[in-house]
Design a protein around this motif. Structure first.
Motif, short mmCIF file in Angstrom:
data_model
loop_
_atom_site.label_atom_id
_atom_site.label_comp_id
_atom_site.label_asym_id
_atom_site.label_seq_id
_atom_site.Cartn_x
_atom_site.Cartn_y
_atom_site.Cartn_z
N ILE B 210 0.85 -1.18 0.00
CA ILE B 210 0.00 0.00 0.00
C ILE B 210 0.89 1.23 0.00
N ARG B 211 0.57 2.14 -0.81
CA ARG B 211 1.46 3.29 -0.97
C ARG B 211 1.42 4.24 0.23
N SER B 221 3.06 5.29 5.15
CA SER B 221 2.68 4.15 4.33
C SER B 221 3.37 2.90 4.85
N THR B 222 2.80 1.82 4.52
CA THR B 222 3.32 0.54 4.98
C THR B 222 2.74 -0.54 4.10
N ARG B 223 3.33 -1.66 4.14
CA ARG B 223 2.76 -2.73 3.33
C ARG B 223 2.06 -3.78 4.19
N HIS B 224 2.21 -3.69 5.52
CA HIS B 224 1.63 -4.74 6.35
C HIS B 224 0.56 -4.27 7.32
N VAL B 227 0.03 2.37 10.44
CA VAL B 227 1.19 2.85 11.18
C VAL B 227 0.78 4.03 12.03
N VAL B 244 3.19 -0.58 14.59
CA VAL B 244 2.86 -1.30 13.37
C VAL B 244 1.83 -2.37 13.71
N CYS B 246 -0.08 -5.59 12.73
CA CYS B 246 -0.13 -6.74 11.83
C CYS B 246 -1.32 -7.58 12.27
#
Lengths: 288, 339
Positions: B210-211, B221-224, B227, B244, B246
């Motif tokens: 994800i941008r 931004s984060t991919r997991h 934030v 973060v 998850c």
């Protein structure tokens, strides 16, 4: 507008003399911030001769401030070498203004207002590199206040997280020499938990942004404002040659967005439109 | 005698620092002209009170005007300097070399080159001296040998950081991270705006990176997972805790280690080599933290000056500091060679 391009290695110098660049900026290992290797005085002389013979201008970049006696002496020798060969020196710290004059104030010398420019002018600085975090109106004002100086602006290439002599991020990676920077912050940084699980990577892929600055659509404006030198920071790739050629053509035909199609990827225009750090981070395309 | 100087974000902390043994304080004035400390700044009126308080105790107050001022802010800046001079402050802490030059031409006031002025070598310090600077703050973690060289080569007053958080920009040059994170301009040098306490956002978890996450003025931004930025105790974004998420779990992560520089052991070397001022950065924490930290440094300096031969770092000082910081502390940064 003249195009200046950075060279990190001697083979790059050889490559750029065949390109459309007007000036080639290079450094040497004790003084340059970026990841330069394999330079010595002999090679510097050779590079200068090669650049001059191609009808281009050579610029010797002295970014890191010398601190030890040996480094100061070495810097003096380089200054002498540059002045005897008519080469511009690009300075990165104020202390070196005491050693040399008739030079370029690199963006590490933080010239943010007319009072800064007055001091630089008094000390023989002819060319000022405009800080990348200045907005259009600020650039305009700065140039207006110093009609006798020339102004350089980075028009393409990576923009780092900070302009710093000693960046802690760089310390986290193997480094050679003082403040050696290889744009760690624009690289792919991933964070892992102790068990090795990937946590996240800031900005999707890097701490700052991995996208390059691209001022191609603003070349006309920059030129009208009085920016007379466009700096292209290279990334040591074959593709850099294409970038230089595109800009060389684009400066003859500013405002023509067709040139963008010859560049690969999405680009950013940094802080040009003001304090839009988020936009910078998020990667607004320059042609949007 | 070496001076113990403490930067302070407000009148309450300033009083605590001076009462606990600081010889002088830094007074950051209005966010347009000073950097750091989030949005905690002294107004002009508070600055006058601060100077008065310090002078009543026979101590000093230096006013910090170390923003990278732009042309549009110069007039305001110049008026502010006039007010500082009128308030009889003991000096100004400045970063812009052009502004240093201007102040020197207009006001007979002591000029201190801020760490942000990046005097990264004695040659830089000499250049600033030629513009009117009398004291130079050496960028963080230069080696002990290079600190000695500053003093020997420049004959200026020299100030050294001995305690405080270590951030990513060791020499105090411009860090663009806050601008990238918080949509603030780079001229302020702001590390983190005070009103940013926590950011949380939602985005789709899945296979695709994800941008960005955007909420209010903060974007990340984060991919997991989403934030967040935890405001408590966060001073600089590069060492702040990021939460973060998850799935249902939350994990704290950070870019740099939280570590506090605390170079008590360097006191003998620094005093022997005529360093004029030791700077103890009291990041925005509790008053108790500030008091304990300043008290320990006061005791350590006084003990050395009373009996240099028998001086050693006392366990009690370290225990007190560890309790105050509640963070890992690095006791030997300068002895590891600096940079």
């Amino acid at each position: 507008m003249e195009i200046t391009v950075t060279a990190y290695t001697y083979p790059e110098v050889e490559k750029w003399v065949k390109s459309g660049a007007d000036s080639i900026r290079f450094g040497e290992p004790h003084c340059y911030l970026k990841a330069l290797r394999d330079w010595d005085e002999k090679k510097i002389r050779k590079a200068c001769a090669l650049i001059e013979s191609s009808g281009k201008k050579a610029q010797l970049q002295l970014l890191v401030a010398p601190s030890s006696r040996e480094e100061i002496e070495y810097t003096r020798n380089l200054c002498n070498l540059a002045s005897s060969n008519g080469i511009d020196l690009v300075l990165g710290s104020l202390g070196m203004l005491k050693i040399t004059n008739s030079c370029v104030a690199g963006s590490y010398i933080k010239a943010y207002n007319r009072l800064d420019l007055e001091v630089l002018s008094r000390h023989g600085v002819r060319i000022v590199s405009i800080s990348p975090d200045l907005a259009k109106e600020e650039i305009e004002g700065l140039i207006r206040n110093a009609p006798s100086m020339l102004f350089e602006y980075q028009i393409h290439g990576p923009v780092s997280l900070m302009t710093s002599w000693k960046c802690f991020l760089r310390q986290m990676c193997p480094a050679e020499g003082k403040g050696n920077c290889s744009y760690v912050c624009t690289g792919y940084i991933r964070m892992h938990s102790l068990s090795g699980e990937e946590l996240f990577d800031v900005n999707g892929n890097s701490l700052a942004t991995s996208r390059d600055l691209c001022m191609l659509p603003h070349l006309g404006e920059l030129f009208d404002m009085g920016v007379s030198i466009g700096l292209i920071e290279t990334r040591n790739r074959e593709y850099d040659n294409c970038i230089i050629d595109v800009y060389k053509e684009a400066v003859q035909d500013p405002g023509n967005f067709e040139y963008l199609k010859r560049l690969r990827g999405n680009f950013l225009d940094g802080w040009y439109h003001g304090k839009e750090g988020n936009s910078f981070c998020l990667g607004r395309k320059v042609d949007e | 005698m070496v001076e113990l100087v403490v930067p302070t974000p407000n009148l309450e902390v300033l009083k605590a620092a001076l009462d606990s043994g600081a010889d002088s304080v830094y007074v950051p004035i209005t966010k347009k002209v000073s950097i750091r400390f989030g949005s905690s700044f002294f107004s002009l009126g508070e600055m006058e009170k601060a100077v008065g308080y310090a002078h009543d105790l026979g101590k000093k107050a230096y006013v910090v005007v170390n923003a990278h001022v732009r042309d549009r802010g110069l007039e305001d800046f110049q008026r502010t300097v006039e007010s500082i001079y009128s308030a009889e402050a003991d000096g100004v802490v400045v970063s812009s070399f052009g502004v240093i030059d201007w102040i020197n031409k207009h006001y007979p006031i002591k000029i201190i080159a801020s760490g942000v002025a990046s005097a990264i070598s004695p040659e830089d310090a000499l250049f600033l001296k030629s513009l009117g600077v009398t004291r130079v703050i050496i960028p963080r973690l230069r080696s002990l040998q290079s600190i000695k060289e500053y003093k020997e080569k420049t004959n200026m007053e020299v100030e050294v950081y001995v305690s405080g958080f270590i951030c990513s920009a060791w020499d105090g040059k411009r860090c663009f991270l806050p601008s990238l994170l918080y949509d603030v301009g780079t001229e302020s040098g702001l590390c983190i705006p005070k009103d940013v306490k926590r950011v949380s956002g939602l985005y789709l978890a899945g296979d695709h990176p994800i941008r960005s996450v955007r909420l209010g003025t903060d974007s990340f931004s984060t991919r997991h997972g989403s934030v967040g930025i935890e405001g408590q105790g966060l001073i600089t974004p590069c060492i702040g805790d990021y939460i973060v998420k998850c799935g249902d779990d939350s994990i704290k992560a950070h870019l740099m280690e939280f570590e506090v520089q605390c170079d008590l052991a360097a006191i003998p070397y620094l005093i022997k080599n005529n360093v004029d001022s030791l700077k103890v950065v009291a990041e925005v924490k509790s008053l108790d933290y500030i008091k304990k930290m300043v008290e320990v440094w006061r005791k350590a300096i006084d003990a050395y000056e009373a009996s240099p031969e028998s001086w050693k770092v006392e366990e009690g000082w370290i225990r007190a500091l560890q309790a105050a910081y509640n963070l890992p502390i690095r006791l030997d940064s300068y002895f590891k060679g600096g940079c």
